[in-house]
Every structure is written in structure tokens, then in C-alpha cells.
Design an enzyme around this catalytic site. Structure first.
Site, PDB file in Angstrom:
ATOM      1  N   ARG A 248     -97.766 -12.097  43.127  1.00  0.00           N
ATOM      2  CA  ARG A 248     -98.241 -10.831  42.579  1.00  0.00           C
ATOM      3  C   ARG A 248     -99.753 -10.672  42.656  1.00  0.00           C
ATOM      4  O   ARG A 248    -100.273  -9.565  42.594  1.00  0.00           O
ATOM      5  CB  ARG A 248     -97.753 -10.700  41.129  1.00  0.00           C
ATOM      6  CG  ARG A 248     -98.033  -9.323  40.547  1.00  0.00           C
ATOM      7  CD  ARG A 248     -97.352  -9.107  39.218  1.00  0.00           C
ATOM      8  NE  ARG A 248     -97.617  -7.755  38.753  1.00  0.00           N
ATOM      9  CZ  ARG A 248     -96.867  -7.076  37.914  1.00  0.00           C
ATOM     10  NH1 ARG A 248     -95.777  -7.635  37.426  1.00  0.00           N
ATOM     11  NH2 ARG A 248     -97.174  -5.842  37.545  1.00  0.00           N
ATOM     12  N   ASN A 252    -104.031  -7.635  43.392  1.00  0.00           N
ATOM     13  CA  ASN A 252    -105.390  -7.631  42.839  1.00  0.00           C
ATOM     14  C   ASN A 252    -106.468  -7.522  43.903  1.00  0.00           C
ATOM     15  O   ASN A 252    -107.649  -7.700  43.595  1.00  0.00           O
ATOM     16  CB  ASN A 252    -105.620  -8.914  42.013  1.00  0.00           C
ATOM     17  CG  ASN A 252    -104.748  -8.939  40.779  1.00  0.00           C
ATOM     18  OD1 ASN A 252    -104.383  -7.884  40.260  1.00  0.00           O
ATOM     19  ND2 ASN A 252    -104.389 -10.123  40.322  1.00  0.00           N
ATOM     20  N   HIS A 255    -109.704  -5.948  43.017  1.00  0.00           N
ATOM     21  CA  HIS A 255    -109.726  -5.725  41.570  1.00  0.00           C
ATOM     22  C   HIS A 255    -110.695  -6.611  40.797  1.00  0.00           C
ATOM     23  O   HIS A 255    -111.122  -6.247  39.706  1.00  0.00           O
ATOM     24  CB  HIS A 255    -108.314  -5.851  40.990  1.00  0.00           C
ATOM     25  CG  HIS A 255    -107.475  -4.624  41.238  1.00  0.00           C
ATOM     26  ND1 HIS A 255    -107.189  -4.171  42.506  1.00  0.00           N
ATOM     27  CD2 HIS A 255    -106.882  -3.745  40.390  1.00  0.00           C
ATOM     28  CE1 HIS A 255    -106.445  -3.077  42.424  1.00  0.00           C
ATOM     29  NE2 HIS A 255    -106.241  -2.793  41.149  1.00  0.00           N
ATOM     30  N   HIS A 259    -112.949  -4.484  38.389  1.00  0.00           N
ATOM     31  CA  HIS A 259    -112.941  -4.589  36.923  1.00  0.00           C
ATOM     32  C   HIS A 259    -114.352  -4.837  36.393  1.00  0.00           C
ATOM     33  O   HIS A 259    -114.709  -4.355  35.310  1.00  0.00           O
ATOM     34  CB  HIS A 259    -111.991  -5.699  36.462  1.00  0.00           C
ATOM     35  CG  HIS A 259    -110.548  -5.284  36.546  1.00  0.00           C
ATOM     36  ND1 HIS A 259    -109.511  -6.189  36.528  1.00  0.00           N
ATOM     37  CD2 HIS A 259    -109.969  -4.069  36.662  1.00  0.00           C
ATOM     38  CE1 HIS A 259    -108.360  -5.536  36.630  1.00  0.00           C
ATOM     39  NE2 HIS A 259    -108.622  -4.249  36.712  1.00  0.00           N
ATOM     40  N   HIS A 271    -110.742   4.179  37.804  1.00  0.00           N
ATOM     41  CA  HIS A 271    -110.259   2.869  38.254  1.00  0.00           C
ATOM     42  C   HIS A 271    -110.143   2.838  39.787  1.00  0.00           C
ATOM     43  O   HIS A 271    -110.589   1.890  40.442  1.00  0.00           O
ATOM     44  CB  HIS A 271    -108.914   2.560  37.596  1.00  0.00           C
ATOM     45  CG  HIS A 271    -108.292   1.288  38.065  1.00  0.00           C
ATOM     46  ND1 HIS A 271    -108.857   0.051  37.834  1.00  0.00           N
ATOM     47  CD2 HIS A 271    -107.153   1.050  38.794  1.00  0.00           C
ATOM     48  CE1 HIS A 271    -108.095  -0.894  38.386  1.00  0.00           C
ATOM     49  NE2 HIS A 271    -107.058  -0.312  38.967  1.00  0.00           N
TER      50      HIS A 271
END
Ligand code: GLY
Length: 370
Positions: A248, A252, A255, A259, A271
Site C-alpha cells: 500500500r 504514498n 506524499h 504532507h 492536498h
């Protein structure tokens, strides 16, 4: 598994408790299909801007004999707080919600994250159904069972995995979505194109205008492809702890850096915009590490720019961003951890890049590839 019948496509998310993601138009009457036999009460969690849609969904449920409670919550990230979750728990308590009742989240990713979290924690877990109303929520937040709220230390630091009983992506919502929000959602679709499905990149290269047109068949296909990839990824590694391969974590890509931007900019960035910049940063990081050829880095710029997404960042200094990245959920100990590409469709983990590699990526960001 993807099935199309008429104008509706259904993608099955396999796993312990399989569920369907339904993609189509005017789906408010379809939500009851995902409610288990024996459900009596349904709480519809929605931001004020989605009141009309929540009412249409609620009215269809009432017509089918369910008792409906509406729980309005603040718009966007302001809903993802412990206080708002506590208000929802109280409302469920007052309405007499039992384990056989259900929550429906109608809104963007923040609303579906909160609705999932409330459902995951009420009586240790009641079913949740998501009706995402933004492109970002359709292709990412609402699928895969991640739920959560924010704390002052960062985004999504409190949460749990709680898979929905069903997801209804009503493409009519996209016709009223502001153009910048539609483009921001495409950042997650483009991310999936680079990591897992190059056809997505071809479709956007051939028709960038269609990609941002809510009435186009191209956008529908992009959404279906992105959801199909995500469904496969989360079915194989729901809890992001794959013991074989990247699992998974592939989702990301971009990301870790995104973030950090979001946090240092006090969540004023969309985002998806932060993800667009994040995948450019992480492409340059792979280039600096000798993994990714520069023509693939250049393709990141081309595709993101063709749909109006940002590819540069000139805010906080790298040191500040690195401090934030170190407490990111994806870090392990003090080692910064990034998803990077060896090529299109070949994601790998880069753990502990050197300061020089990070500095190269940061200074290259926005300049393109010469
Ligand atoms: N948004 C990344 C994930 O669902 O894992």
C-alpha cells in the site's frame, strides 16, 4: 474486478469484507443497496455545503423505511478534530444508534475520513458508506478504509482502518466542483499513472482538456482506472504492512513531501496541489539517486502542467520540511522514507536519502529538466 452495465461501473474491492465502488450518475437512490439487512437507523454526516445532496440521499433512505439523522459538520479539514468527532458520537448516542445501524459520509475527503473514523469508533465499529463529492475523495480518500482526524502535531495522526460497506461515486458532483479542485483530484490520478497504470498518462497526454472536463468520457475512464488500481492495492495490503513488495505504500508516491508542505503552510494548500509538487520532488530525488532517467522526470512536469497543476514550491526551507517529514507516519525511526520510481510503473522505497540528494531535489524543484 470491474463490471460495467449501462452507465454504471462497479469495482469490487476484495478482502476480508469485500465491497463495491459504484461509479455513475444520479446515484442517491442507490445508497441503500450497501446497507445490511436489519439496519434501522442511518446517520448522514455532511458539511453544510452538501446539505441538499445529503437531504436527497436521506429522503431516498426514508422512502425505503430507514430512520435518518443528519449530522452537519464543518467544511473541509475543520471537520477532522476530536471535538467534532465527539459531537457526532453524542448525536449517535442521543439517536440510540446500535451496532446494526450505519453511517453515511457525504462530502470531500475530510468528511469521509471523519465519517469513517466516527463509524470505526462508535460501539467499536458500525458500517460506513461513503458518497464522495470531490474527485480527490472518489479516487483516493473514500476507497481503502483509512479513517482519521488531525491533531496539532500533524494530519491523520489519530485514526484506524475501517473499510466501508460501499462507496458511491456520483459523477454529477464533479459538474459543480471548482476547476482547481478538479485539477487537484487529478494529481492523485496522475500519481497512479506514474506508479501503476501508464495508460492514465497516455489518456491525459492525448486529451488534457478532456481530463478536466466533468462531462467527458476520458475523465470517467481516468477515474475508473485510478479506483481499479487502488482497489487492487488495498485488497492486497489493507494495513500498509506488506511483507512482500511495496504494498500500500505505493499510494504514498509524492506524499512524504506533500504532507510536509501542507503542514508548514498550515493546510492552506489543496492536498492535490501538494501531491503534484510532491511527486515532482520525489522524481528529482530518484534522479539524484541515479534511479530515474531525466525524460521521465520531464514527463512529470509536462503532464501535471497540462492540467493546470503546480510543479514548484518556494516556501519553507528544506531543513524545516525535513523536520516535519521525520515525524511523518511513513518514516521509520530517524530515516526519511520515500516512494520513488525506477521507471514508469516501477515504484520502490528509498530509505535514508543523503542530504545532498535531498538538496538536489529541493533546488531542482520547479526548474524542470534541462
Ligand atoms: N491515501 C493513501 C492510502 O489510502 O493509502
Amino acid at each position: 474486478m470491474m463490471n460495467s452495465s449501462g452507465d454504471v461501473t462497479t469495482i469490487r474491492v476484495a478482502g476480508e469484507r469485500p465491497y463495491d465502488v459504484v461509479i455513475g450518475r444520479n446515484l442517491h437512490g442507490a445508497v441503500r443497496q450497501a446497507l445490511a439487512l436489519g439496519t434501522r437507523r442511518v446517520a448522514v454526516i455532511h458539511p453544510p455545503t452538501m446539505g441538499e445532496s445529503a437531504t436527497a440521499i436521506g429522503a431516498a433512505l426514508v422512502e425505503s423505511g430507514f430512520l435518518v439523522t443528519y449530522l452537519p459538520v464543518p467544511d473541509g479539514e475543520a471537520a477532522k478534530t476530536a471535538e467534532v468527532a465527539a459531537e457526532c458520537w453524542s448525536a449517535l448516542g442521543r439517536a440510540g444508534f446500535t451496532r446494526s445501524d450505519a453511517v453515511v459520509g457525504v462530502g470531500g475527503g475530510a468528511t469521509t475520513d471523519l465519517a469513517g473514523f466516527v463509524a470505526a469508533t462508535w460501539l467499536r465499529g458500525v458500517p460506513v458508506i461513503h458518497v464522495p463529492t470531490t474527485l480527490l475523495a472518489m479516487v483516493d480518500a473514500a476507497v481503502g478504509g483509512k479513517t482519521g482526524i488531525n491533531t496539532s502535531e500533524g494530519k491523520n495522526l489519530v485514526g484506524s482502518f475501517h473499510e466501508p460497506a460501499g462507496v458511491f461515486c456520483d459523477l454529477e458532483f464533479l459538474t459543480t466542483l471548482p476547476a482547481q479542485d478538479l485539477a487537484a483530484g487529478l494529481a492523485e490520478v496522475i500519481k497512479v499513472g506514474f506508479t501503476s497504470d501508464p495508460v492514465i498518462l497516455d489518456l491525459i497526454t492525448r486529451d488534457p482538456r478532456g481530463a478536466v472536463d466533468p462531462a467527458s468520457q476520458v475523465l470517467t475512464e481516468l477515474i475508473e482506472r485510478a479506483i481499479a488500481v487502488k482497489a487492487g492495492v488495498v485488497a492486497a495490503d489493507l494495513r500498509e504492512n506488506s511483507s512482500s513488495g511495496i504494498g500500500r505504500e505505493v499510494l504514498n508516491y509524492g506524499h512524504t513531501f506533500a504532507h510536509a508542505i501542507e503542514q508548514v503552510e498550515n493546510y492552506r494548500w489543496r492536498h492535490g496541489d501538494a501531491v503534484a509538487v510532491g511527486i515532482v520532488f520525489e522524481a528529482h530525488l530518484a534522479q539524484a539517486s541515479g534511479l530515474l532517467p531525466s525524460d521521465v522526470v520531464a514527463l512529470h512536469y509536462e503532464i501535471l502542467r497540462s492540467v493546470g497543476l503546480p510543479t514548484s514550491y518556494a516556501g519553507a526551507a528544506l531543513d524545516r520540511l525535513m523536520d516535519v517529514m521525520k515525524i511523518d507516519k511513513k518514516s521509520r525511526g530517524d530515516l526519511l522514507r520515500f516512494v520513488v520510481l525506477e521507471d514508469i510503473g516501477r515504484p520502490v522505497i528509498l530509505a535514508g536519502p543523503t542530504n545532498e540528494q535531498l538538496a538536489f531535489a529541493y533546488s531542482a524543484l520547479g526548474k524542470g529538466v534541462s
